[in-house]
Scaffold this active site. Structure first.
Site, PDB file in Angstrom:
ATOM      1  N   ILE A 157       0.824  -1.213   0.000  1.00  0.00           N
ATOM      2  CA  ILE A 157       0.000   0.000   0.000  1.00  0.00           C
ATOM      3  C   ILE A 157       0.858   1.262   0.000  1.00  0.00           C
ATOM      4  O   ILE A 157       1.606   1.531   0.947  1.00  0.00           O
ATOM      5  CB  ILE A 157      -0.999  -0.001   1.188  1.00  0.00           C
ATOM      6  CG1 ILE A 157      -1.813  -1.311   1.199  1.00  0.00           C
ATOM      7  CG2 ILE A 157      -1.916   1.227   1.124  1.00  0.00           C
ATOM      8  CD1 ILE A 157      -2.525  -1.671  -0.125  1.00  0.00           C
ATOM      9  N   GLU A 244      -7.003   6.788 -12.901  1.00  0.00           N
ATOM     10  CA  GLU A 244      -5.786   6.206 -12.322  1.00  0.00           C
ATOM     11  C   GLU A 244      -4.836   5.744 -13.432  1.00  0.00           C
ATOM     12  O   GLU A 244      -3.640   6.029 -13.404  1.00  0.00           O
ATOM     13  CB  GLU A 244      -6.175   5.026 -11.409  1.00  0.00           C
ATOM     14  CG  GLU A 244      -4.970   4.278 -10.885  1.00  0.00           C
ATOM     15  CD  GLU A 244      -5.303   3.263  -9.786  1.00  0.00           C
ATOM     16  OE1 GLU A 244      -6.467   3.216  -9.340  1.00  0.00           O
ATOM     17  OE2 GLU A 244      -4.396   2.543  -9.372  1.00  0.00           O
ATOM     18  N   ARG A 245      -5.370   5.077 -14.424  1.00  0.00           N
ATOM     19  CA  ARG A 245      -4.519   4.524 -15.481  1.00  0.00           C
ATOM     20  C   ARG A 245      -4.002   5.611 -16.413  1.00  0.00           C
ATOM     21  O   ARG A 245      -2.859   5.547 -16.876  1.00  0.00           O
ATOM     22  CB  ARG A 245      -5.275   3.427 -16.229  1.00  0.00           C
ATOM     23  CG  ARG A 245      -5.372   2.228 -15.313  1.00  0.00           C
ATOM     24  CD  ARG A 245      -6.343   1.172 -15.656  1.00  0.00           C
ATOM     25  NE  ARG A 245      -6.350   0.189 -14.568  1.00  0.00           N
ATOM     26  CZ  ARG A 245      -7.239  -0.761 -14.428  1.00  0.00           C
ATOM     27  NH1 ARG A 245      -8.212  -0.884 -15.297  1.00  0.00           N
ATOM     28  NH2 ARG A 245      -7.168  -1.595 -13.418  1.00  0.00           N
TER      29      ARG A 245
HETATM   30  C1  LIG Z   1       5.305  -0.203  -5.498  1.00  0.00           C
HETATM   31  C2  LIG Z   1       3.885  -0.702  -5.471  1.00  0.00           C
HETATM   32  C3  LIG Z   1       2.887   0.129  -5.035  1.00  0.00           C
HETATM   33  C4  LIG Z   1       1.576  -0.330  -4.958  1.00  0.00           C
HETATM   34  N1  LIG Z   1       0.595   0.480  -4.445  1.00  0.00           N
HETATM   35  C5  LIG Z   1      -0.640  -0.042  -4.200  1.00  0.00           C
HETATM   36  C6  LIG Z   1      -1.639   0.725  -3.497  1.00  0.00           C
HETATM   37  O1  LIG Z   1      -1.426   1.890  -3.129  1.00  0.00           O
HETATM   38  N2  LIG Z   1      -2.835   0.131  -3.237  1.00  0.00           N
HETATM   39  C7  LIG Z   1      -3.122  -1.137  -3.623  1.00  0.00           C
HETATM   40  O2  LIG Z   1      -4.201  -1.606  -3.345  1.00  0.00           O
HETATM   41  N3  LIG Z   1      -2.205  -1.884  -4.296  1.00  0.00           N
HETATM   42  C8  LIG Z   1      -0.982  -1.366  -4.587  1.00  0.00           C
HETATM   43  N4  LIG Z   1      -0.036  -2.123  -5.236  1.00  0.00           N
HETATM   44  C9  LIG Z   1      -0.359  -3.483  -5.630  1.00  0.00           C
HETATM   45  C10 LIG Z   1      -0.549  -3.681  -7.122  1.00  0.00           C
HETATM   46  O3  LIG Z   1      -1.700  -3.015  -7.568  1.00  0.00           O
HETATM   47  C11 LIG Z   1      -0.569  -5.196  -7.390  1.00  0.00           C
HETATM   48  O4  LIG Z   1       0.739  -5.673  -7.160  1.00  0.00           O
HETATM   49  C12 LIG Z   1      -1.060  -5.538  -8.781  1.00  0.00           C
HETATM   50  O5  LIG Z   1      -2.415  -5.257  -8.917  1.00  0.00           O
HETATM   51  C13 LIG Z   1      -0.819  -7.029  -9.129  1.00  0.00           C
HETATM   52  O6  LIG Z   1      -1.326  -7.842  -8.135  1.00  0.00           O
HETATM   53  P1  LIG Z   1      -0.387  -9.024  -7.542  1.00  0.00           P
HETATM   54  O7  LIG Z   1       0.887  -8.395  -7.116  1.00  0.00           O
HETATM   55  O8  LIG Z   1      -1.172  -9.772  -6.535  1.00  0.00           O
HETATM   56  O9  LIG Z   1      -0.057  -9.934  -8.777  1.00  0.00           O
HETATM   57  P2  LIG Z   1      -0.963 -11.161  -9.302  1.00  0.00           P
HETATM   58  O10 LIG Z   1      -2.370 -10.729  -9.436  1.00  0.00           O
HETATM   59  O11 LIG Z   1      -0.656 -12.362  -8.474  1.00  0.00           O
HETATM   60  O12 LIG Z   1      -0.354 -11.353 -10.757  1.00  0.00           O
HETATM   61  C14 LIG Z   1       0.861 -12.086 -11.014  1.00  0.00           C
HETATM   62  C15 LIG Z   1       1.037 -12.182 -12.518  1.00  0.00           C
HETATM   63  O13 LIG Z   1      -0.088 -12.886 -13.088  1.00  0.00           O
HETATM   64  C16 LIG Z   1      -0.680 -12.102 -14.103  1.00  0.00           C
HETATM   65  N5  LIG Z   1      -2.141 -12.297 -14.149  1.00  0.00           N
HETATM   66  C17 LIG Z   1      -3.028 -12.249 -13.115  1.00  0.00           C
HETATM   67  N6  LIG Z   1      -4.278 -12.427 -13.574  1.00  0.00           N
HETATM   68  C18 LIG Z   1      -4.192 -12.560 -14.929  1.00  0.00           C
HETATM   69  C19 LIG Z   1      -5.137 -12.754 -15.971  1.00  0.00           C
HETATM   70  N7  LIG Z   1      -6.455 -12.809 -15.742  1.00  0.00           N
HETATM   71  N8  LIG Z   1      -4.673 -12.858 -17.233  1.00  0.00           N
HETATM   72  C20 LIG Z   1      -3.347 -12.790 -17.505  1.00  0.00           C
HETATM   73  N9  LIG Z   1      -2.410 -12.596 -16.558  1.00  0.00           N
HETATM   74  C21 LIG Z   1      -2.826 -12.479 -15.297  1.00  0.00           C
HETATM   75  C22 LIG Z   1      -0.360 -10.679 -13.734  1.00  0.00           C
HETATM   76  O14 LIG Z   1      -0.471  -9.805 -14.840  1.00  0.00           O
HETATM   77  C23 LIG Z   1       1.054 -10.814 -13.210  1.00  0.00           C
HETATM   78  O15 LIG Z   1       1.958 -10.812 -14.273  1.00  0.00           O
HETATM   79  C24 LIG Z   1       1.270  -1.653  -5.368  1.00  0.00           C
HETATM   80  C25 LIG Z   1       2.288  -2.491  -5.846  1.00  0.00           C
HETATM   81  C26 LIG Z   1       3.585  -2.041  -5.881  1.00  0.00           C
HETATM   82  C27 LIG Z   1       4.666  -2.983  -6.365  1.00  0.00           C
END
Ligand SMILES: Cc1cc2nc3c(=O)[nH]c(=O)nc-3n(C[C@H](O)[C@H](O)[C@H](O)COP(=O)(O)OP(=O)(O)OC[C@H]3O[C@@H](n4cnc5c(N)ncnc54)[C@H](O)[C@@H]3O)c2cc1C
Length: 382
Positions: A157, A244-245
């Site tokens: 976060i 956001e995006r």
């Molecule tokens: C520096 C940093 C700041 C962040 N800040 C915030 C924040 O302020 N608030 C917050 O809530 N989150 C935050 N995040 C979290 C971030 O949004 C998530 O890391 C991101 O959404 C990916 O989720 P995950 O890490 O669980 O990866 P996963 O969902 O486990 O994904 C792992 C891999 O699988 C792939 N994958 C997953 N589902 C699919 C699909 N359906 N089709 C194809 N590929 C797929 C993904 O693209 C990825 O390559 C932050 C992350 C970082 C590193």
């Protein structure tokens, strides 16, 4: 190329903000990077100077400008590599939830504070067990009388250590079918008993940006801390993701430009075989290709900025921009690092930081793979 989306008032604002950033922000970046966090005093200065509510309603202390003012702040912060200071997360990602869905009481209490720099915001969606699959969040906010009792763990976060108010994505109805209909947004103040900050996580890049674990253990908040309607959280999140995006794409293009300009300068100065490395055709072609892509990307992002300010629905297009610009940023910083030779690998050269900072751009705010899932759906595939 001259950009056509900005008027005189925007250019004036850019010059003012640039002066503010040179005096108040740029000198602090190295210190923040060492500390792993920014400081509240700077947030307060940003608020007092009117830079945390450039696009927020005047009745709550904002400047009532369009989104281009916020885009200017993002670009200028990226230009001085002040990634630690997540103004965009605060103003363009979190604040809109309060603006759009907050009750009058919530706006008076927190939106005014967010604009003045007294209340730093964070949004907590991601959990250790789920990120992309947001509907699967396990954090619970179960109603007991006039309160919600929040239990769960969040991770990654941004602003996690310094936030005063967290927008928590939680299930108010864990048995709902489909699961996303059970999701609500709950506002949790950082001084609530049962709320605890975990580690400030050790990262590859964005060194000065505090990215944390958050824990909720029987954390009780009044029902008046519900944002919008119960069970509408997922829909609210989806509505806000366009901005956001787009914000990520805006920052990405500004970071690309900074890295490119610095690399052009470096290759003009560095000598090899009796001439500047800029004289080698490989250097020229690489930089010519990257400069072309930066212009192409900027033209697309500017088109989207204009459409967003008009209020157009451009979910598929911002998803395209998010994956394409961040992909470019990763390639560009890698190529630019290569053109710096061994110096590019040294931390004292900013390109090394650019390379490390670029890595996360394709991951947060929805991974680039998820962007392609959204685009494919819009194309009628699957
Ligand atoms: C520096 C940093 C700041 C962040 N800040 C915030 C924040 O302020 N608030 C917050 O809530 N989150 C935050 N995040 C979290 C971030 O949004 C998530 O890391 C991101 O959404 C990916 O989720 P995950 O890490 O669980 O990866 P996963 O969902 O486990 O994904 C792992 C891999 O699988 C792939 N994958 C997953 N589902 C699919 C699909 N359906 N089709 C194809 N590929 C797929 C993904 O693209 C990825 O390559 C932050 C992350 C970082 C590193």
């Amino acid at each position: 190329m001259r950009r056509e989306i900005f008027g005189d008032e925007h250019e004036l604002f850019r010059n003012e903000f640039r002066r503010f950033a040179a005096a108040e922000i740029a000198p602090r970046v190295a210190e923040w990077n060492r500390a792993g966090t920014t400081d509240k005093a700077t947030w307060k200065k940003l608020g007092q100077a009117g830079y945390l509510g450039a696009n927020a309603p005047e009745e709550y202390g904002g400047a009532g400008g369009d989104f281009l003012f916020d885009a200017i702040i993002m670009e200028e912060l990226a230009d001085i590599r002040a990634h630690a200071l997540m103004v965009s997360l605060h103003s363009d990602i979190c604040m809109p939830y309060l603006k759009e869905y907050g009750s009058e009481e919530q706006k008076q209490k927190w939106l005014t504070g967010a604009i003045s720099g007294d209340v730093i915001l964070a949004v907590a969606m991601t959990e250790p067990g789920t990120g992309s699959d947001l509907a699967n969040v396990q954090t619970r906010a179960l109603r007991e009388g006039d309160e919600y009792v929040v239990n769960g763990a969040k991770t990654f976060i941004s602003n996690g250590q310094i936030s005063d108010l967290v927008i928590v994505v939680a299930k108010t109805d864990p048995h709902s079918v489909p699961p996303h209909d059970g999701i609500s947004l709950i506002l949790v103040e950082a001084d609530r008993p049962g709320f605890r900050r975990g580690r400030n996580l050790d990262k590859l890049g964005l060194e000065g940006q505090d990215t944390s674990e958050l824990f909720f253990e029987d954390c009780r908040v009044p029902v008046s801390n519900l944002l919008g309607q119960e069970g509408r959280g997922f829909k609210m999140l989806m509505n806000m993701l366009q901005q956001e995006r787009l914000s990520i794409a805006v920052g990405s293009m500004a970071s690309c430009r900074r890295a490119l300009l610095d690399t052009i300068e470096y290759t003009r100065e560095r000598q090899a075989f009796g001439k500047p490395i800029a004289a080698f055709q490989n250097t020229q072609f690489k930089l010519a290709e990257l400069a072309t892509e930066v212009e192409v990307g900027q033209a697309f992002v500017d088109k989207l900025l204009a459409a967003h300010v008009r209020g157009d629905e451009i979910v598929a297009e911002v998803s395209m921009a998010k994956w394409w610009t961040t992909d470019l940023q990763k390639r560009l910083t890698s190529e630019c690092l290569q053109l710096h030779g061994g110096y590019g690998f040294m931390r004292e050269y900013p390109i090394s930081q650019d390379y490390a900072d670029a890595a996360v751009q394709s991951i947060y705010a929805g991974t680039n793979e998820i962007m392609k899932v959204i685009i494919a759906r819009k194309l009628g595939l699957g």
